[in-house]
Design an enzyme around this catalytic site. Structure first.
Site, PDB file in Angstrom:
ATOM      1  CG  PHE A   1      -1.440  -1.355   1.009  1.00  0.00           C
ATOM      2  CD1 PHE A   1      -2.325  -0.975   0.089  1.00  0.00           C
ATOM      3  CD2 PHE A   1      -1.402  -2.291   2.358  1.00  0.00           C
ATOM      4  CE1 PHE A   1      -3.411  -2.730   0.794  1.00  0.00           C
ATOM      5  CE2 PHE A   1      -2.766  -3.014   1.959  1.00  0.00           C
ATOM      6  CZ  PHE A   1      -3.662  -3.733   1.621  1.00  0.00           C
TER       7      PHE A   1
ATOM      8  CE  LYS B   1      -2.126  -1.494  -4.360  1.00  0.00           C
ATOM      9  NZ  LYS B   1      -0.800  -1.682  -5.509  1.00  0.00           N
TER      10      LYS B   1
ATOM     11  CG  LEU C   1     -13.562  13.776  -0.676  1.00  0.00           C
ATOM     12  CD1 LEU C   1     -14.230  14.012   1.034  1.00  0.00           C
ATOM     13  CD2 LEU C   1     -14.234  13.449  -2.254  1.00  0.00           C
TER      14      LEU C   1
ATOM     15  CB  CYS D   1      -1.839   1.452  -8.552  1.00  0.00           C
ATOM     16  SG  CYS D   1      -0.285   0.843  -7.342  1.00  0.00           S
TER      17      CYS D   1
HETATM   18  C1  UDX Z   1      -1.699   4.158  -4.739  1.00  0.00           C
HETATM   19  C2  UDX Z   1      -2.825   4.231  -3.252  1.00  0.00           C
HETATM   20  O1  UDX Z   1      -2.303   5.090  -2.820  1.00  0.00           O
HETATM   21  C3  UDX Z   1      -1.332   3.741  -2.289  1.00  0.00           C
HETATM   22  O2  UDX Z   1      -2.114   2.796  -1.098  1.00  0.00           O
HETATM   23  C4  UDX Z   1      -1.293   1.880  -3.491  1.00  0.00           C
HETATM   24  O3  UDX Z   1      -0.958   0.814  -2.677  1.00  0.00           O
HETATM   25  C5  UDX Z   1      -0.335   2.957  -4.903  1.00  0.00           C
HETATM   26  O4  UDX Z   1      -1.545   3.166  -5.569  1.00  0.00           O
HETATM   27  P1  UDX Z   1      -0.030   6.301  -5.898  1.00  0.00           P
HETATM   28  O5  UDX Z   1      -0.396   5.252  -7.232  1.00  0.00           O
HETATM   29  O6  UDX Z   1       0.979   6.645  -5.428  1.00  0.00           O
HETATM   30  O7  UDX Z   1      -0.377   5.331  -4.893  1.00  0.00           O
HETATM   31  O8  UDX Z   1      -0.782   7.769  -6.143  1.00  0.00           O
HETATM   32  P2  UDX Z   1      -2.375   8.004  -4.882  1.00  0.00           P
HETATM   33  O9  UDX Z   1      -1.744   9.180  -4.018  1.00  0.00           O
HETATM   34  O10 UDX Z   1      -2.925   7.180  -4.530  1.00  0.00           O
HETATM   35  O11 UDX Z   1      -2.789   8.895  -6.198  1.00  0.00           O
HETATM   36  C6  UDX Z   1      -3.545   7.839  -7.563  1.00  0.00           C
HETATM   37  C7  UDX Z   1      -4.269   9.203  -7.994  1.00  0.00           C
HETATM   38  O12 UDX Z   1      -5.278   9.797  -7.674  1.00  0.00           O
HETATM   39  C8  UDX Z   1      -3.034  10.568  -8.317  1.00  0.00           C
HETATM   40  O13 UDX Z   1      -3.339  11.270  -9.807  1.00  0.00           O
HETATM   41  C9  UDX Z   1      -3.106  11.904  -7.932  1.00  0.00           C
HETATM   42  O14 UDX Z   1      -3.158  13.113  -8.169  1.00  0.00           O
HETATM   43  C10 UDX Z   1      -5.165  11.677  -7.476  1.00  0.00           C
HETATM   44  N1  UDX Z   1      -6.160  12.029  -6.579  1.00  0.00           N
HETATM   45  C11 UDX Z   1      -5.332  11.440  -5.316  1.00  0.00           C
HETATM   46  C12 UDX Z   1      -6.854  13.135  -6.906  1.00  0.00           C
HETATM   47  O15 UDX Z   1      -7.011  13.335  -8.331  1.00  0.00           O
HETATM   48  N2  UDX Z   1      -7.700  13.884  -6.055  1.00  0.00           N
HETATM   49  C13 UDX Z   1      -7.355  13.036  -4.868  1.00  0.00           C
HETATM   50  O16 UDX Z   1      -7.508  13.828  -3.862  1.00  0.00           O
HETATM   51  C14 UDX Z   1      -6.185  11.762  -4.278  1.00  0.00           C
END
Ligand code: UDX
Length: 438
Positions: free
Chosen positions: A154, A209, A255, A265
């Protein structure tokens, strides 16, 4: 003193972090990857991607002799107690089901060399049933006892080291006490009353996951769906997110509306989960997950149409897209909504320049630059596409002498818009009811 020996197969964002952090904690670690270039850079103490804090830990691990890297599965594996499989699981050819071929290949190669009382622990994201498939595969090979466990990761890019050292929870899918004990020994220093060790079945651990990431994706799409309603009805998504997030049952994280989710991911996991739902005969749930994907894709199209409307009277409009990575604090361009937007703008014939503080270079020939002044010179519209802190701190006065027109589309809602408006900029923010026509 940690007596366990560990191997980590696959040294991408996940595997390199796993290998380096465990070595820095005193475990003896062998990292394996087929990519010779990656191996040689890790041997030299260079992390082949950007992850805050990891290079320092690699240095310590190399100096203490706790980590070695190799591209060969060799007899060195015969000593290892726990083999972590961290290889990639891309979406298959048809773009829906997760392809597990690298995981199966890695498991078979490990089994060639592993000792009987070692365990194979999958960390990659896989559809349910993969762990038992591996168990059957290696028990057929007759060389290693078929102990298999699943331990989904995670880790978020940008905070992976801290996520590893201070996990919300450690999830393990096990079939025997021996595997559970070994995994507990690996993670015990990172756990406390608030950071539990959750032991469950293999299938539950595999699904934990994709279910978690699909839920996060759904949250992002939910707020992005709300954003499209807010745009049409004059409401403010920022205000709505505040009101929603204060309900502890909803929670205020994930949000932030914007260009949508991307990365290695979330997009892959939700597609894979939708496919799993379909195969389990649950079309309604599969459709719900597909809806999350559709809403996500819609944000780039909405931004494209805003920019098209804004520039309809301009001749050869020039656009500067600020941000190329899928989120701030990473150099990862995989499934980046910012780059999807760039490609759609180019499809529509816009002259596009791209800036990124991490993925950009100062090479004039490259697509992505790291020199902001050069990128914004003579442009008609600035578009913030990634939530880099560098863009949150942007000041209108430092850019306005370079641009052709004072227009900014803030897709991530990160700039201090009042101060820009005060200097006569037209500021458009996704998710806020406002006049999108130029
Ligand atoms: C994710 C999961 O959070 C992590 O637990 C997992 O194991 C791997 O995948 P990551 O891919 O590093 O991590 O990115 P994350 O921080 O989750 O953001 C994912 C996407 O959502 C990004 O493009 C981010 O910009 C977007 N996002 C996130 C939003 O648009 N708004 C939000 O409020 C949060």
């Amino acid at each position: 003193m940690k007596n366990l020996k560990v191997s980590v197969v696959g040294l991408g964002y996940l595997g390199a972090t796993q290998a380096i952090v465990l070595a820095s904690q005193g475990f003896q670690v062998i990292g394996i990857d087929v990519d010779e270039q990656k191996i040689s850079s890790l041997q030299k103490g260079q992390v082949p991607f950007y992850e805050p804090g990891l290079a320092e830990l690699l240095q310590l691990a190399l100096e203490s002799g706790k980590v070695s890297f190799t591209s060969a599965y060799s007899d060195a594996l015969a000593d290892v107690d726990i083999h972590f499989i961290c290889v990639g699981t891309p979406l298959g050819e048809d773009g829906s089901e997760i392809d597990t071929k690298y995981v199966l290949e890695a498991a078979a190669s490990i089994a060639e060399h592993a000792k009987p009382d070692s365990i194979l622990v999958g960390r990659s994201t896989v559809p349910p049933g993969t762990a038992t498939k591996i168990r059957d595969l290696i028990s057929g090979s007759g060389k290693v006892s078929p102990k298999i466990a699943w331990n989904p990761e995670f880790l978020s890019e940008g905070t992976a080291v801290m996520d590893f050292l201070k996990p919300d929870r450690v999830v393990v899918g096990v079939e025997d006490e021996f595997s559970e004990r070994l995994l507990q020994e690996v993670y015990q220093d990172f756990l406390d009353d608030n950071r539990p060790f959750l032991s469950m079945s293999l299938a539950s651990a595999e699904l934990a996951k994709v279910a978690a990431n699909s839920f996060l994706a759904m949250k992002v799409s939910f707020i992005n769906g709300v954003a499209s309603v807010a745009e049409a009805s004059g409401a403010s998504t920022r205000e709505l997110a505040l009101a929603l997030g204060m309900d502890p049952r909803i929670g205020n994280r994930f949000l932030s509306n914007g260009l949508g989710f991307g990365g290695g991911c979330l997009p892959k996991d939700i597609s894979g989960f939708a496919e799993t739902a379909k195969r389990s005969g649950n079309l309604a749930f599969a459709n719900m997950l597909q809806g999350v994907i559709d809403v996500n894709n819609d944000r780039v199209e909405t931004t494209l149409s805003i920019i098209t409307r804004l520039t309809k009277s301009f001749t050869n409009p020039k656009i500067a897209v600020l941000g190329a990575t899928f989120k701030g604090n990473t150099d990862d361009l995989r499934n980046s909504p910012a780059m999807f937007l760039v490609n759609r703008l180019k499809d529509y014939g816009f002259d596009v320049r791209i800036h990124d503080p991490m993925a950009g270079t100062d090479d004039i020939e490259s697509d992505i630059w790291n020199n902001l002044e050069k990128v914004v010179e003579g442009v008609d519209v600035l578009v913030t596409a990634t939530d880099w802190k560098e863009y949150k701190q942007l000041r209108a006065e430092s850019l306005e002498r370079y641009v052709a027109r004072k227009i900014i589309v803030d897709t991530r809602g990160i700039i201090d818009s009042d101060s820009w408006v005060a200097r006569d900029w037209k500021v458009l923010r996704l998710g806020e009811g406002q006049d999108f026509d130029g």
